[in-house]
Design an enzyme around this catalytic site. Structure first.
Site, PDB file in Angstrom:
ATOM      1  N   SER A   9     -31.271   8.072  67.623  1.00 22.30           N
ATOM      2  CA  SER A   9     -30.772   6.702  67.558  1.00 22.30           C
ATOM      3  C   SER A   9     -31.788   5.876  66.788  1.00 22.30           C
ATOM      4  CB  SER A   9     -30.535   6.170  68.978  1.00 22.30           C
ATOM      5  OG  SER A   9     -30.037   4.848  68.949  1.00 22.30           O
ATOM      6  N   HIS A  36     -26.640   7.487  65.931  1.00 22.97           N
ATOM      7  CA  HIS A  36     -25.912   6.286  66.340  1.00 22.97           C
ATOM      8  C   HIS A  36     -25.764   5.385  65.112  1.00 22.97           C
ATOM      9  CE1 HIS A  36     -26.888   6.533  70.938  1.00 22.97           C
ATOM     10  NE2 HIS A  36     -26.443   7.666  70.444  1.00 22.97           N
ATOM     11  N   ASP A  47     -29.100   8.965  75.691  1.00 25.67           N
ATOM     12  CA  ASP A  47     -28.070   9.837  75.131  1.00 25.67           C
ATOM     13  C   ASP A  47     -28.677  11.195  74.774  1.00 25.67           C
ATOM     14  OD1 ASP A  47     -25.724   9.592  72.324  1.00 25.67           O
ATOM     15  OD2 ASP A  47     -25.665  10.703  74.204  1.00 25.67           O
TER      16      ASP A  47
END
Length: 794
Positions: free
Chosen positions: A44, A71, A163
């Site tokens: 991310s 992301h 995540d």
């Protein structure tokens, strides 16, 4: 050992063949040809730089496919493919739906999509928001584990949330390899740190080192060949595999011989990859020299993967088909549930929450007793603590979080009401006695790792432990198999079964199952050997260094083991029953100081001294100093303390308030005004106050520690009582079964004798009939051979 493996529901008879072929235990979805490793890389914030460093150090001929999940802003076109193409000579492709992965290629997720892999095809779907949380990395890793099994590799790089952690656990569960970026090399370390905290990361490295490690393991047969090599199966006599299993049993007390050979093969090969070993004999040598690796292999075998409300449809089935039946009883009859293979406790707590929610709408609320057991001490400790990080409760609804959890720093803790109804204990379901009189047994995703012999042993054990109206819930990949005569199906899809009224087939196994290390601890030890030699020698050394003041040696329970010199000025036997307890023998004025000093020395593991203390012996008041010094004898884990006493220089004690002084100039005594307290008196009182506070603090800390120990001991006692009761009931049942069997044998014997008599009579009647008949008769068999004939026929 609770882990979900969604394979074919009724594939149990041939499941071991799939596992022996090193397919993922999660199913047979991976049947496409020329299988090769696929590396899922998730990141991310700060992930672009890490991506570029990793790709720039990767060779172009690893034979792996690399899939990058970043992301991305859903409202803008992504230039990630163009940027990454500058750092690698491998083809860099932005994924389109149903794109087949190829080795030595880099695939980039497009924006505003959710990507998965199925049968070697990358599939795209519109990104959805679930409770305002988007987990594209977890989504891909979960599908990667299901599709690739042991050839799945998961890498978590820089990012600002959690995540990837759940998916990374699934990859390791399936036999894959896992990586996380080191904290010092990540721009934002939340994502990799959360992954590391799960305990399922094999390598923690910077991006360059991750690339180098990927290049090394890509050449290992476990990953390089389409069908990884099989390790030898344990057979009669000693073998390398058998030697490894013997090491595990000696260290942990668990016998893995009857576990499915595919599971053993896959887990041992996975550990060999981590150390770049291609020969199982080399791995055995490594195990023999590294006890920590034996423990790591043991934890790898157990596969601790679980979550709250895993497979929600199963919990919905419990609320609609099981809870109405087991909760329909009086308030004085408890509901008893056993969660076998509870891992870190999420399933046991989930069942407790669902049952409490169901009872909210019921007029009668019986007591709940939930027994949760697992073979791993580490998992049981986590379950007892009841603390879970925020990522672990991401699938728990806000209503349940508010009702059943307490927010604490770093995550959530299970509420006291839930925690107190769950008893956690270590138990080997394959050999230890079961609990009894149970309404429900939940044993999800344990049997899939066990061979047929163990399954045939465990299922009758569950049948015995259940009430006649009890239920059994298994994992979606499990069935009752050869024990179908003991259970009837309630919900075929969710694998919920009801107990049949069939005779119990419980097999008693009274052989000890304790680890060798525990057996050694139970052996009698010669305390005098070390107490009279090593301990005294160590105490002599310290005393000589400090000019031999008098003192005592005490153990952790404040019991005096040795007297050093003449201690009668400080210690004396207490009236009543003889005792060598330090606090009972200490003179007035020393008890509080001694207890506080020993507590402080125990906490700090360093010497603690007290000075200018006063003790009263009759009318005499003396001052002293003492020092508490921790010491430890060689080969003994318990700590000991040396307490040295030394007389202090007496100081003038000022007259206290109210003392009557003589007036030398008068012919009679006259009371004089009391002088204010001196600085010495103030210092003494301040010291006493500080000592009292320290003493109270030590008492509170010891009380809290004792309460925690008592709580754990109480749970162990409850579990042991249940096991003893179950063992007693097993013996009673066995006795009744033997008596019933004897009666049945007598009945059968009488029936056989009666039939033999009837057969003889019929044979005689037939012979007489044939002999007296004046008709030629022949009796032929099916082969047309003559069996009997009358005289006329002759």
């Amino acid at each position: 050992m609770n882990s979900q493996q969604p394979s074919e529901p009724d594939a149990q008879p041939h499941e071991s063949e799939d596992l022996d072929n090193n397919l993922s235990p999660v199913g047979d979805s991976l049947s496409w040809e020329n299988r090769f490793p696929v590396v899922g890389i998730g990141a991310s914030a700060g992930g672009l730089e890490a991506f570029r460093k990793l790709l720039s150090h990767l060779p172009t001929d690893t034979g792996m496919a690399f899939v990058l999940i970043q992301h991305l802003d859903p409202n803008h076109k992504s230039l990630l493919r163009e940027i990454l193409a500058r750092d690698t000579a491998m083809p860099t492709i932005e994924v389109r739906d149903n794109l087949a992965v190829e080795p030595n290629c880099v695939y980039v997720i497009p924006p505003n999509t959710r990507m998965t892999i199925e049968r070697g095809l990358l599939k795209l779907a519109p990104r959805e928001k679930i409770r305002a949380t988007i987990k594209p990395v977890d989504s891909f890793f979960l599908s990667l584990a299901a599709d690739l099994g042991s050839k799945a590799i998961a890498v978590v790089l820089s990012g600002g949330d959690g995540d990837g952690s759940r998916g990374l656990e699934a990859v390791k569960e399936a036999g894959g390899i896992t990586f996380a970026q080191s904290e010092d090399s990540a721009q934002v370390s939340s994502m990799p740190n959360t992954a590391v905290a799960t305990g399922h990361v094999d390598f923690i490295l910077n991006p360059q080192e991750i690339a180098q490690e990927l290049a090394k393991i890509s050449r290992h047969p476990y990953l390089a060949s389409p069908t990884p090599p099989k390790l030898e199966v344990p057979a009669e006599g000693e073998s390398t595999m058998q030697a490894i299993l013997t090491l595990l049993r000696t260290a942990t007390g668990v016998n893995f011989t009857q576990y499915k050979h595919g599971t053993l093969n896959r887990r041992i090969l996975r550990r060999m990859v981590l150390y770049k070993l291609e020969n199982i004999d080399d791995y055995l040598t490594y195990l023999q020299g590294h006890s920590t690796e034996v423990q790591a292999l043991y934890e790898d075998m157990l596969i601790h993967v679980t979550s709250f409300f895993r497979d929600r449809s199963a919990f919905e089935a419990l609320q609609t088909k099981v809870f109405p039946a087991i909760a329909n009883k009086g308030a004085d009859v408890p509901i008893r549930i056993w969660v076998a293979g509870c891992s870190t406790g999420e399933e046991a707590y989930s069942i407790a929450m669902c049952l409490l929610e169901y009872l909210d709408n019921q007029p009668i609320k019986p007591q709940l007793q939930i027994y949760a057991t697992d073979i791993s001490d580490r998992a049981i400790e986590t379950a007892r603590a009841g603390f879970y990080k925020s990522i672990s409760v991401s699938d728990v609804s806000p209503e349940r979080l508010q009702r059943f959890f307490v927010p604490v720093e770093g995550g959530y803790r299970i509420g006291k009401s839930i925690r107190e109804m769950c008893v956690f204990a270590r138990q080997n379901v394959c050999s230890d006695p079961p609990f009894s009189k149970l309404d429900l047994i939940s044993c999800r995703n344990v049997l899939i790792y066990l061979g047929a012999a163990l399954q045939k042993k465990i299922l009758p054990t569950f049948h015995y432990g259940l009430k006649p109206t009890g239920f059994l819930m298994l994992g979606t990949s499990e069935t009752t198999g050869d024990s179908s005569d003991l259970f009837t199906t309630v919900d075929k899809k969710q694998k919920i079964y009801a107990r049949k009224l069939a005779p119990a087939r419980l097999k008693l196994d009274l052989t000890p199952n304790s680890p060798a290390s525990e057996l050694v601890k139970l052996a009698p030890s010669d305390d005098s050997a070390w107490s009279d030699f090593d301990l005294q020698k160590e105490a002599d050394r310290i005393v000589l260094e400090r000019f031999a003041p008098v003192g005592v040696v005490i153990d952790n329970d404040l019991e005096i083991l040795h007297f050093r010199g003449q201690t009668s000025l400080y210690l004396e036997p207490a009236p009543g029953r003889a005792s060598h307890n330090l606090l009972k023998m200490a003179k007035d004025g020393l008890k509080l100081e001694l207890r506080a000093a020993v507590h402080q020395a125990r906490q700090q593991n360093s010497a603690v001294s007290k000075e200018n203390l006063q003790i009263t012996d009759g009318e005499e008041t003396r001052q002293l100093n003492f020092e508490v010094i921790p010491l430890k004898a060689r080969g003994v884990e318990e700590r000991y303390f040396l307490i040295l006493f030394q007389a202090a220089t007496p100081a003038a004690i000022p007259p206290s308030t109210g003392v009557i002084l003589l007036n030398q100039n008068a012919d009679r005594t006259t009371p004089q005004p009391a002088s204010p307290p001196s600085e010495l008196e103030i210092a003494r009182l301040s010291q006493e106050l500080a000592t009292t506070k320290e003493y109270l603090r030590s008492i509170i800390e010891e009380q809290e520690a004792t309460n925690q120990d008592l709580r754990a001991a109480n749970e162990e006692i409850l579990s042991s009582n249940e096991e003893f009761q179950s063992s007693n009931e097993e013996l009673e049942t066995a006795k009744e079964e033997i008596q019933a069997t004897n009666e049945e044998l007598n009945t059968i014997n009488d029936e056989l004798q009666r039939r033999n008599h009837e057969g003889t009579q019929v044979s005689n009647d037939l012979q007489n009939l044939i002999s007296s008949t004046n008709i030629p008769i022949l009796m032929l068999g099916s082969d047309l051979c003559i069996r009997r004939f009358t005289p006329l026929a002759q």
